[in-house]
Design an enzyme around this catalytic site. Structure first.
Site, PDB file in Angstrom:
ATOM      1  CG  ASP A 222      -2.911  -7.888   7.588  1.00 19.17           C
ATOM      2  OD1 ASP A 222      -3.511  -7.706   6.689  1.00 19.17           O
ATOM      3  OD2 ASP A 222      -1.623  -7.585   7.323  1.00 19.17           O
TER       4      ASP A 222
ATOM      5  CB  VAL B  86      11.605 -10.977 -16.648  1.00 19.83           C
ATOM      6  CG1 VAL B  86      12.466 -10.595 -15.578  1.00 19.83           C
ATOM      7  CG2 VAL B  86      11.541 -10.167 -17.957  1.00 19.83           C
TER       8      VAL B  86
ATOM      9  CB  SER C  95      10.620 -12.356  -4.264  1.00 14.60           C
ATOM     10  OG  SER C  95      11.738 -11.944  -5.353  1.00 14.60           O
TER      11      SER C  95
ATOM     12  CB  CYS D   5      -0.825  -0.043   1.103  1.00 15.60           C
ATOM     13  SG  CYS D   5      -1.919  -1.604   1.294  1.00 15.60           S
TER      14      CYS D   5
ATOM     15  CG  LEU E 128       8.826 -12.739  -8.233  1.00 20.98           C
ATOM     16  CD1 LEU E 128       9.497 -11.403  -8.207  1.00 20.98           C
ATOM     17  CD2 LEU E 128       7.968 -12.648  -9.420  1.00 20.98           C
TER      18      LEU E 128
ATOM     19  N   GLY F  52       1.787  -2.965   4.620  1.00 20.42           N
ATOM     20  CA  GLY F  52       2.483  -4.172   4.883  1.00 20.42           C
ATOM     21  C   GLY F  52       1.424  -5.385   5.222  1.00 20.42           C
TER      22      GLY F  52
END
Length: 590
Positions: free
Chosen positions: A98, A267, A341, A2, A231, A76
């Site tokens: 949360d 990628v 990730s 956010c 990822l 977060g």
């Protein structure tokens, strides 16, 4: 992710000020395109741009306690929010978010609750009863936060620099693991693990304990009410993230909503090392794999947008952020809002190739500590802002507090790279997941040599950037670099090119000081350059600059004329295209 913006004590509660805060908050709208909220209490404003991941229906912010005397705006995820709610049975909650638990924890514990939070976060909390506020940032700075001060005595906090740079007399990076209190007007460190003072740990290496800690960290991050994926570059870290996620997805709440088929994303330039390795890992794990191609020209065309969003002129960060920025846009277009990730592993385990030259375990450990402390200026910045630019959230299990406690307590002698003993970089992590009976990954992937993301997407990517910069920065410009940019003076044409773009977006003196500087070899700190005398002659952040270590190392060392951009090869620009090799196996929609 956010976007939050808070303006506190601005001595102006007029409608015009409210309009200005809303205008600045909209600069963060890319971070949270799902909802915009603003709370005003006198001359204090808390605004929020929401990316709805948990409780999309009712979790809009800012959030409040029961009587709305405490207001909080949060960027977060709090992974242990359900456990924390159980500790506060007498409190009533308005949403399933949360982050709402933060307001109630403050009611019970005052400013001393932050260490109870397990997650990634930046927040600003306004206590209207006592006319004070607190702000805090997570342990190592996974989420970005800036703090600034206005001439009118106001304090500003923003997820990105662009939210406050035009209105503050001075601003700076909010230090990770710290809390700022208006009562004291100062910072206080709330995160104080044993490794932080760089004392040499002595715990024996236990591969099963390390494995369990990482699996727990990944499982926590399966908390989601929206479609997600991983990822996958095909390197060790992202492959372990994908393997553990695939192994534990079936028993999670996320699987009940979105199914057990894991989506993975990669990628690279055509024929790049990452694309080949990632495809092999995806086939082994059975993920629905999405492969995105980009050309050197695609990346060059995106550089200005990347620098605007990432808010840095650091060469390594920009090189690695650009492919990630392009990939994030395609991922979001598929309806995915969260990815897991692999950032942080190289810092914790000494995975960068220059660690081969660490002279002893003490120097090895001190360098890992320095690298972790600096993560918020480099890989955390990249992972967060490159994805948030398109309203995509990135979660990083290697930076889980409990996992870091386990990993950083290991005697660094076990982490040392010793080829004569068959121990390559990150050996302790590789060994922990080397399971003969129930393998997580193929052996050759588990023991693949480290590639930095900017190298792994294709070696010609970096060469192309250098060639492009050489066209725009002359030798005469380089001669005057120290006068034009006395702070963090660019020493290569590539660095000068990025600096010009950055200064156009962020011309303030404070902005220049938010970016780290100093010499580096293959992503080292300045201190580690002392490990090998040859490195001082080849200060390039690419992993290939680690002479005598990387399989594709620069050989011979690049002449200084080339490192400054002279004589670079011409790049043939192909028509930009992005290819989806695999189509989604399930329908994904926002």
């Amino acid at each position: 992710m956010c976007g939050i913006l808070a303006v506190l004590g601005c001595s102006d509660d007029s409608q015009a000020k409210r309009v200005r805060v809303l205008e600045l908050s909209r600069r963060l709208k890319h971070r949270g395109p799902d909802w915009s909220g603003l709370c005003q209490h006198g001359d204090c404003f808390l605004s929020h741009q929401r990316l709805a991941i948990i409780d999309p229906a009712s979790g809009d912010q800012p959030l409040y306690n029961e009587d709305k005397s405490i207001v909080v705006t949060v960027n977060g995820e709090i992974y242990n929010h359900e456990e924390l709610r159980r500790r506060l049975p007498d409190h009533k909650y308005r949403t399933g978010s949360d982050c709402e638990v933060i307001a109630h924890l403050y009611e019970e514990h005052g400013e001393d609750f932050v260490d109870m939070l397990d997650g990634m976060f930046s927040f600003v909390l306004l206590d209207t009863r006592n006319n004070c506020f607190v702000a805090a940032r997570d342990a190592v700075g996974i989420t970005p936060l800036y703090i600034g001060w206005g001439l009118d005595g106001s304090v500003w906090l923003s997820s990105e620099m662009k939210g406050l740079n035009d209105d503050c007399e001075h601003f700076e990076v909010f230090p990770p693991g710290n809390l700022y209190s208006s009562r004291s007007g100062s910072f206080r460190r709330w995160y104080n693990p044993q490794w932080y003072n760089e004392t040499i740990p002595s715990a024996p290496y236990d591969p099963l304990v390390l494995r369990k800690a990482f699996e727990d960290a990944v499982i926590k991050r399966l908390m989601t009410d929206v479609p997600f994926g991983v990822l996958l570059s095909g390197g060790l870290d992202s492959s372990l993230v994908a393997a553990v996620t695939a192994r534990h997805l079936a028993g999670s709440k996320a699987a009940e909503q979105w199914g057990t088929q894991l989506h993975s994303f990669c990628v690279g330039l055509e024929g790049s090392p990452d694309l080949k390795a990632a495809k092999e890992v995806a086939e082994y794990l059975g993920t629905v794999h999405h492969e995105f191609h980009f050309t050197v020209q695609d990346g060059i065309d995106a550089i200005e947008d990347v620098i605007f969003h990432i808010e840095t002129y650091d060469v390594t960060t920009i090189r690695a952020s650009t492919p990630m920025f392009l990939m994030a846009r395609k991922i979001k277009s598929l309806g995915v809002k969260m990815v897991i990730s692999g950032e942080g592993s190289d810092e914790i385990f000494g995975g960068y190739l220059y660690f081969h030259k660490a002279p002893n375990k003490e120097e090895f450990h001190h360098e890992t500590c320095r690298k972790i402390k600096a993560l918020h200026q480099y890989d955390c910045l990249r992972a967060n802002k490159a994805t948030s630019a398109w309203g995509l959230e990135a979660r990083v299990p290697f930076l889980d507090k409990e996992f870091m406690d386990v990993a950083m307590s290991i005697d660094p002698e076990s982490k040392m790279i010793k080829p004569d003993l068959g121990r390559i970089e990150k050996w302790v992590l590789r060994k922990a997941f080397d399971d003969e009976e129930n393998p997580y990954l193929p052996k050759h992937i588990l023991y693949r040599q480290k590639e930095q993301f900017s190298d792994g997407v294709g070696y010609s990517w970096i060469d192309g950037l250098k060639a492009h910069a050489a066209k725009h920065v002359t030798d005469r410009m380089m001669l005057n670099a120290a006068r034009i940019y006395p702070h963090n003076t660019p020493t290569t044409k590539e660095a000068y090119y990025y600096r010009m773009i950055f200064e156009r977006f962020f011309p303030q003196n404070s902005a220049r000081f938010t970016v780290p500087g100093g010499p580096s070899i293959a992503c080292s700190t300045a201190k580690a350059i002392e490990w090998d005398a040859r490195w001082s002659n080849n200060l390039d952040p690419s992993g290939r600059a680690a002479l005598g270590v990387h399989d594709s190392a620069y050989d011979p060392p690049l002449p200084s004329s080339i490192s400054a951009g002279k004589g670079a090869a011409m790049i043939t620009n192909k028509k930009p295209r992005i290819v989806d090799v695999a189509t989604p196996g399930v329908v994904i929609s926002t």
